[in-house]
Write an enzyme that holds these catalytic residues in place. Structure first.
Site, PDB file in Angstrom:
ATOM      1  N   GLU A 283      58.616  -0.039 -16.373  1.00 61.27           N
ATOM      2  CA  GLU A 283      57.143   0.012 -16.368  1.00 61.27           C
ATOM      3  C   GLU A 283      56.658   1.061 -15.359  1.00 61.27           C
ATOM      4  O   GLU A 283      55.936   0.740 -14.419  1.00 61.27           O
ATOM      5  CB  GLU A 283      56.577  -1.356 -15.975  1.00 61.27           C
ATOM      6  CG  GLU A 283      57.008  -2.512 -16.859  1.00 61.27           C
ATOM      7  CD  GLU A 283      56.617  -3.877 -16.274  1.00 61.27           C
ATOM      8  OE1 GLU A 283      56.163  -3.938 -15.118  1.00 61.27           O
ATOM      9  OE2 GLU A 283      56.779  -4.876 -16.993  1.00 61.27           O
ATOM     10  N   ARG A 286      53.186   5.530 -11.426  1.00 56.33           N
ATOM     11  CA  ARG A 286      53.084   6.674 -10.520  1.00 56.33           C
ATOM     12  C   ARG A 286      54.073   7.791 -10.870  1.00 56.33           C
ATOM     13  O   ARG A 286      53.715   8.973 -10.857  1.00 56.33           O
ATOM     14  CB  ARG A 286      53.348   6.204  -9.087  1.00 56.33           C
ATOM     15  CG  ARG A 286      53.037   7.232  -8.011  1.00 56.33           C
ATOM     16  CD  ARG A 286      53.571   6.784  -6.640  1.00 56.33           C
ATOM     17  NE  ARG A 286      53.183   5.431  -6.306  1.00 56.33           N
ATOM     18  CZ  ARG A 286      52.056   5.100  -5.684  1.00 56.33           C
ATOM     19  NH1 ARG A 286      51.227   6.027  -5.283  1.00 56.33           N
ATOM     20  NH2 ARG A 286      51.780   3.828  -5.435  1.00 56.33           N
ATOM     21  N   ARG A 322      43.053   6.660  -1.798  1.00 60.17           N
ATOM     22  CA  ARG A 322      44.383   6.397  -1.238  1.00 60.17           C
ATOM     23  C   ARG A 322      44.456   6.619   0.275  1.00 60.17           C
ATOM     24  O   ARG A 322      45.038   5.795   0.980  1.00 60.17           O
ATOM     25  CB  ARG A 322      45.459   7.210  -1.961  1.00 60.17           C
ATOM     26  CG  ARG A 322      45.586   6.854  -3.463  1.00 60.17           C
ATOM     27  CD  ARG A 322      46.824   7.441  -4.109  1.00 60.17           C
ATOM     28  NE  ARG A 322      48.026   6.838  -3.560  1.00 60.17           N
ATOM     29  CZ  ARG A 322      48.825   7.416  -2.685  1.00 60.17           C
ATOM     30  NH1 ARG A 322      48.602   8.655  -2.287  1.00 60.17           N
ATOM     31  NH2 ARG A 322      49.859   6.765  -2.210  1.00 60.17           N
ATOM     32  N   CYS A 352      29.098   7.853   3.687  1.00 60.32           N
ATOM     33  CA  CYS A 352      28.735   7.333   5.004  1.00 60.32           C
ATOM     34  C   CYS A 352      29.684   6.242   5.457  1.00 60.32           C
ATOM     35  O   CYS A 352      29.331   5.061   5.507  1.00 60.32           O
ATOM     36  CB  CYS A 352      27.301   6.822   4.962  1.00 60.32           C
ATOM     37  SG  CYS A 352      26.180   8.101   4.429  1.00 60.32           S
TER      38      CYS A 352
HETATM   39  C1  LIG Z   1      51.543  -1.416 -10.803  1.00 57.64           C
HETATM   40  C2  LIG Z   1      52.615  -1.949 -11.671  1.00 57.64           C
HETATM   41  C3  LIG Z   1      53.561  -1.093 -12.236  1.00 57.64           C
HETATM   42  C4  LIG Z   1      53.600   0.390 -11.965  1.00 57.64           C
HETATM   43  O1  LIG Z   1      53.901   0.686 -10.644  1.00 57.64           O
HETATM   44  P1  LIG Z   1      54.144   2.200 -10.200  1.00 57.64           P
HETATM   45  O2  LIG Z   1      54.422   2.124  -8.758  1.00 57.64           O
HETATM   46  O3  LIG Z   1      52.898   2.958 -10.508  1.00 57.64           O
HETATM   47  O4  LIG Z   1      55.305   2.711 -11.008  1.00 57.64           O
HETATM   48  C5  LIG Z   1      54.507  -1.645 -13.080  1.00 57.64           C
HETATM   49  N1  LIG Z   1      54.537  -2.966 -13.347  1.00 57.64           N
HETATM   50  C6  LIG Z   1      53.643  -3.822 -12.813  1.00 57.64           C
HETATM   51  C7  LIG Z   1      53.718  -5.254 -13.155  1.00 57.64           C
HETATM   52  C8  LIG Z   1      52.660  -3.348 -11.953  1.00 57.64           C
HETATM   53  O5  LIG Z   1      51.790  -4.205 -11.416  1.00 57.64           O
END
Ligand SMILES: *Cc1c(COP(=O)(O)O)cnc(C)c1O
Length: 424
Positions: A283, A286, A322, A352
């Site tokens: 999954e 980033r 960030r 501000c």
């Molecule tokens: C945020 C998230 C991701 C992705 O995380 P990255 O650091 O962007 O790769 C994958 N799985 C779940 C369940 C998340 O909450």
């Protein structure tokens, strides 16, 4: 002197002008205004291809984590490559379907799925719910029975592994809100097996974000494989193992492992422990889009101070949170570098709040009107933007070789309060 940039990220200097692929960013800023988010289609596709090719020959699914950057064009580009999607809300489900994503490749994560969201996902026919608690399992079971469907479910286990990342983006520790406690996982699997409208199809974990080492992934994988082996001894067969996302990118001097090395380490563990037949799911968010984006901003004022010089730019914390939220270091590059002596600046926005800073102590030669590119801003940037200070959010452009497609136009001020009204 122009700073060197890795070519794979889609941004490079050509004749002292920063480009995204074949598009000069000064020209683009002139055409589309600033602040402006710019993405490289090629960089997104290359990052996805790194996962897909490392998994070729295996039963696998790469589910892009939509929350990192949910622009329809980003989803579209990935859907066309065959990506699946990891969603965390009904809003993200609607986006993926609108962008042409394959519903059979959607996994639905998140600790707080509402009844409405669960029903929408069941009606759409998502591949799987990543379940994080007993009451959630009960709620999905009840919804599926109401709709006369069966819900495919994977258990998200909290493996209690320290991913060594920022506390706000660490998710696999005991004290995090995420996942089912490791000690409760087997019991919950047995509960799931007994529910008439639930089909237990997988086990998974997601241990954090911006992880720069392989070891925590392998440690988490081993803990999940322990559970799968235990289930198989009880004659409970599951189909997939989900390793989550979280692989880091290079913002400054981090050296995250290559996708191929991470994946081969994990596949090796599966093979060594008799789990070669499982479908593997990743999954990544980033690591797909992070390096593929930049935020273009223009210097409004230079404000020399007693102890610090400030460059006040037209982007702010509402466009890129960030730094304020995670104390993140973002690389700031001049779009057309000057030859003068650099001075040390804090790059700050007009909002501000003292938290409204984008970068600190950067040596740059600047004049008002200059363009800066905040690079590695493809993930958790526009996606986390807000309208704080009644600022319209930036436009977004997807660059594809020499073409620049506006994939989100800049908000108008009227849109900011279009859903509000005065009292009667
Ligand atoms: C945020 C998230 C991701 C992705 O995380 P990255 O650091 O962007 O790769 C994958 N799985 C779940 C369940 C998340 O909450």
């Amino acid at each position: 002197m122009t700073p060197a940039l890795p070519a794979s990220e889609g941004f490079s200097y050509r004749e002292h002008r920063l480009h995204c692929e074949d598009v000069a960013l000064d020209t683009l800023a002139q055409r589309c205004g600033t602040p402006l988010y710019v993405y490289s289609r090629r960089a997104i596709e290359d990052a996805y291809a790194a996962y897909a090719s490392a998994l070729s020959g295996r039963s696998a699914l790469v589910c892009y984590a939509v929350k990192a950057n949910s622009n329809l064009a980003v989803l579209d580009v990935l859907a066309r490559r065959g990506a699946g999607f990891d969603i965390v809300s009904g809003g993200e489900l609607a986006r993926v379907l609108t962008a042409g994503g394959d519903v059979q490749k959607i996994v639905f994560s998140g600790v707080g799925k509402s009844e409405v969201e669960i029903e929408a996902a069941l009606n759409a026919g998502v591949a799987c719910f990543n379940v994080e608690s007993v009451p959630e399992l009960d709620r999905i079971d009840a919804a599926a029975r109401r709709l006369q469907k069966r819900a495919r479910v994977a258990l998200r286990v909290n493996p209690d592994i320290d991913a060594g990342t920022h506390p706000y983006i660490s998710t696999g520790l005991k004290n995090n809100k995420f996942g089912v406690a490791y000690a409760d996982a087997l019991a919950l699997c047995r509960t799931a097996m007994e529910k008439s409208a639930i089909e237990l199809v997988g086990l998974g974990c997601h241990i954090g974000s911006q992880i720069t080492e392989i070891a925590p992934y392998v440690a988490a994988a081993d803990r999940i494989i322990d559970l799968v082996n235990q289930l198989e001894r009880e004659k409970v067969a599951i189909r997939h193992i989900d390793f989550g996302g979280g692989l880091g990118i290079r913002y400054r001097d981090e050296s995250p492992p290559a996708v191929a090395d991470l994946i081969s380490a994990l596949l090796a563990r599966l093979d060594a422990r008799g789990q070669r037949d499982k479908t593997v799911i990743f999954e990544p968010g980033r690591s797909i889009v992070g390096s593929a984006g930049a935020l273009l901003t223009r210097v409004e004022y230079l404000k020399p101070g007693e102890s610090k010089n400030f460059a006040i730019v037209d982007a702010a914390m509402n466009d890129l949170i960030r730094p304020a939220m995670y104390d993140a270091w973002m690389n700031v590059l001049p779009v057309t570098p000057r030859r003068e002596e650099p001075k040390r600046y804090d790059i700050v926005g007009p909002v501000c709040e003292s938290a409204d800073w984008l970068a600190r102590d950067r040596d740059l030669a600047l004049q008002p009107g200059d363009l800066l590119a905040i690079v590695s801003a493809g993930a958790y940037a526009m996606a986390m933007s807000s309208n704080y200070n009644s600022r319209a959010r930036p436009a977004e452009v997807m660059v594809d070789a020499a073409a620049a497609h506006c994939v989100r136009r800049r908000e108008t001020l009227a849109e900011l309060f279009a859903t509000e009204s005065r009292v009667p």
